[in-house]
Scaffold this motif. Structure first.
Motif, PDB file in Angstrom:
ATOM      1  N   ALA A   1       0.845  -1.196   0.000  1.00  0.00           N
ATOM      2  CA  ALA A   1       0.000   0.000   0.000  1.00  0.00           C
ATOM      3  C   ALA A   1       0.877   1.241   0.000  1.00  0.00           C
ATOM      4  CB  ALA A   1      -0.918   0.008   1.220  1.00  0.00           C
ATOM      5  N   ILE A   2       0.351   2.321  -0.564  1.00  0.00           N
ATOM      6  CA  ILE A   2       0.983   3.636  -0.435  1.00  0.00           C
ATOM      7  C   ILE A   2       0.514   4.250   0.883  1.00  0.00           C
ATOM      8  CG2 ILE A   2       1.114   5.980  -1.358  1.00  0.00           C
ATOM      9  CD1 ILE A   2       2.660   4.065  -3.069  1.00  0.00           C
ATOM     10  N   ILE A   3       1.470   4.684   1.696  1.00  0.00           N
ATOM     11  CA  ILE A   3       1.147   5.292   2.977  1.00  0.00           C
ATOM     12  C   ILE A   3       1.631   6.749   2.975  1.00  0.00           C
ATOM     13  CG2 ILE A   3       1.423   5.191   5.476  1.00  0.00           C
ATOM     14  CD1 ILE A   3      -0.050   2.813   4.451  1.00  0.00           C
ATOM     15  N   VAL A   4       0.718   7.658   3.321  1.00  0.00           N
ATOM     16  CA  VAL A   4       1.063   9.070   3.461  1.00  0.00           C
ATOM     17  C   VAL A   4       1.195   9.376   4.951  1.00  0.00           C
ATOM     18  CG1 VAL A   4       0.449  11.446   2.878  1.00  0.00           C
ATOM     19  CG2 VAL A   4      -0.311   9.569   1.411  1.00  0.00           C
ATOM     20  N   LYS A   5       2.317  10.019   5.319  1.00  0.00           N
ATOM     21  CA  LYS A   5       2.582  10.317   6.726  1.00  0.00           C
ATOM     22  C   LYS A   5       2.969  11.783   6.892  1.00  0.00           C
ATOM     23  CE  LYS A   5       4.487   5.701   7.715  1.00  0.00           C
ATOM     24  NZ  LYS A   5       5.701   4.960   8.143  1.00  0.00           N
ATOM     25  N   GLU A   6       2.787  12.258   8.082  1.00  0.00           N
ATOM     26  CA  GLU A   6       3.268  13.582   8.453  1.00  0.00           C
ATOM     27  C   GLU A   6       4.482  13.392   9.358  1.00  0.00           C
ATOM     28  OE1 GLU A   6       0.928  17.690   9.227  1.00  0.00           O
ATOM     29  OE2 GLU A   6       0.522  16.071  10.646  1.00  0.00           O
ATOM     30  N   LYS A   7       5.625  13.959   8.938  1.00  0.00           N
ATOM     31  CA  LYS A   7       6.861  13.758   9.686  1.00  0.00           C
ATOM     32  C   LYS A   7       7.653  15.063   9.718  1.00  0.00           C
ATOM     33  CE  LYS A   7      10.925  10.722   9.868  1.00  0.00           C
ATOM     34  NZ  LYS A   7      11.640   9.604   9.189  1.00  0.00           N
ATOM     35  N   HIS A   8       7.959  15.514  10.931  1.00  0.00           N
ATOM     36  CA  HIS A   8       8.713  16.763  11.103  1.00  0.00           C
ATOM     37  C   HIS A   8       8.092  17.906  10.303  1.00  0.00           C
ATOM     38  CE1 HIS A   8      11.517  14.246  13.162  1.00  0.00           C
ATOM     39  NE2 HIS A   8      12.008  13.680  12.063  1.00  0.00           N
ATOM     40  N   ASP A   9       6.778  18.019  10.400  1.00  0.00           N
ATOM     41  CA  ASP A   9       6.030  19.085   9.750  1.00  0.00           C
ATOM     42  C   ASP A   9       6.075  18.992   8.226  1.00  0.00           C
ATOM     43  OD1 ASP A   9       4.307  21.290  10.081  1.00  0.00           O
ATOM     44  OD2 ASP A   9       5.929  22.688   9.609  1.00  0.00           O
ATOM     45  N   GLN A  10       6.413  17.823   7.716  1.00  0.00           N
ATOM     46  CA  GLN A  10       6.405  17.581   6.276  1.00  0.00           C
ATOM     47  C   GLN A  10       5.494  16.393   5.976  1.00  0.00           C
ATOM     48  OE1 GLN A  10       8.017  19.492   3.895  1.00  0.00           O
ATOM     49  NE2 GLN A  10       8.510  20.837   5.629  1.00  0.00           N
TER      50      GLN A  10
END
Length: 328
Positions: free
Chosen positions: A6-15
């Motif tokens: 699966a494609i996973i979208v994450k929020e990391k270090h304000d990105q």
């Protein structure tokens, strides 16, 4: 299955970052129906979903993808059976509910349309959300008087993109003969003609919005981009004409006066493909599967999940043509 891709979208270090990962069923949102995904498609909204402040995804991590076609492998909803082929577009999928960019998806039974007899799993995503939106736009314009017999002057904006390219083909197939396509670049002219346009207009030929009312050039406009282009076109719509609006690639602001509306009686028709009631979707998909079926002539590219980032960048930079579908 133990795990799947699966494609996973994450929020990391304000990105916002995204990539291909191995996940399991616990990664999927709740729902009564588990689907083995065969195809999904890439839409402008999917590009926004993986951007910071894209305004699509409500919470992270998330599996994006606003549409899919596939086969039911498990259901607790007695309206459906295992092995049944289905199509799902819109609702909360790929926004607040895990979406179609995965080998499996779990959704509410209230979101599902059984696959029409004359449409394959692949063909359903050749259309996908873009084709569904194009169909909604054409239906809305015809309800406001667009009629083949009257030979109206029609303009399609964003004509080589997902919605526009399908709209051109459907209009041409069902018999409209006076279809102009709006394009930004000269290399898109030949593409637009191949899709069914009888005339092609470059954006820089439209002029600027310098008059509240301008020469009446178009009876109906199927707009897919919004923003400045839509603003320039409103004063050019003829008396009693209409413009459908379904996209914001050109911006979300609209500049106009009341004069085209009160002196020419034109109509702006908002097109939403996300929350169309499920009771109305079967009729639209039947039209797509039968008299409006242009899946065999549509400009498409077929990719794997691993190749998704390249297409996302092409859409982001305005270099994408036609439709791109993902095969699982």
């Amino acid at each position: 299955m133990n795990t799947f891709k699966a494609i996973i979208v994450k929020e990391k270090h304000d990105q916002v970052i995204y990539g291909l990962e191995d996940v399991n069923l616990d990664s999927l949102s709740d729902g009564e129906v588990l689907i083995k995904v065969s195809y999904s498609s890439i839409n402008y909204k999917d590009m926004l979903a993986v951007q910071k402040n894209g305004g699509v995804i409500r919470n992270y991590p998330m599996i994006p993808g606003i549409d899919l076609s596939g086969t039911i492998v498990h259901t607790t909803d007695n309206r459906y059976t295992e092995g049944q082929k289905v199509v799902v577009t819109g609702f909360a999928m790929g926004m607040s509910h895990t979406g179609g960019f995965a080998e499996y998806a779990r959704v509410s039974g209230d979101w599902i349309v059984p696959m029409p007899v004359n449409l394959s799993l692949k063909d359903a995503m050749v259309f996908g959300t873009a084709g569904f939106t194009a169909a909604l736009s054409i239906i809305a314009l015809e309800e406001k008087g667009m009629d083949i017999i009257k030979n109206p002057r029609i303009l399609v904006t964003g004509s080589t993109g997902g919605v526009g390219s399908i709209a051109l083909q459907i209009l041409s197939k069902i018999g409209y003969k006076n279809i102009a396509a709006l394009v930004r670049k000269e290399h898109q002219i030949e593409v637009a003609i191949s899709l069914g346009a009888t005339d092609v207009i470059l954006v820089n030929e439209l002029g600027v919005q310098n008059k509240p009312l301008n020469k009446q050039k178009f009876d109906f406009v199927l707009d897919t981009v919004g923003g400045e282009i839509a603003s320039v076109l409103i004063p050019q719509i003829s008396y009693g004409g209409s413009m459908s609006m379904c996209g914001n690639a050109g911006g979300i602001k609209l500049t106009s006066t009341v004069l085209p509306f009160i002196l020419r009686g034109i109509n702006l028709l908002g097109i939403d493909s996300v929350n169309v009631p499920i009771k109305d979707r079967g009729y639209i998909w039947e039209k797509i599967a039968n008299e409006w079926n242009i899946s065999q002539t549509t400009l498409i590219s077929e990719i794997s999940l691993e190749e998704l980032p390249q297409t996302i960048e092409a859409i982001k930079n305005g270099h994408h043509l036609g439709r791109t579908i993902i095969k699982y």
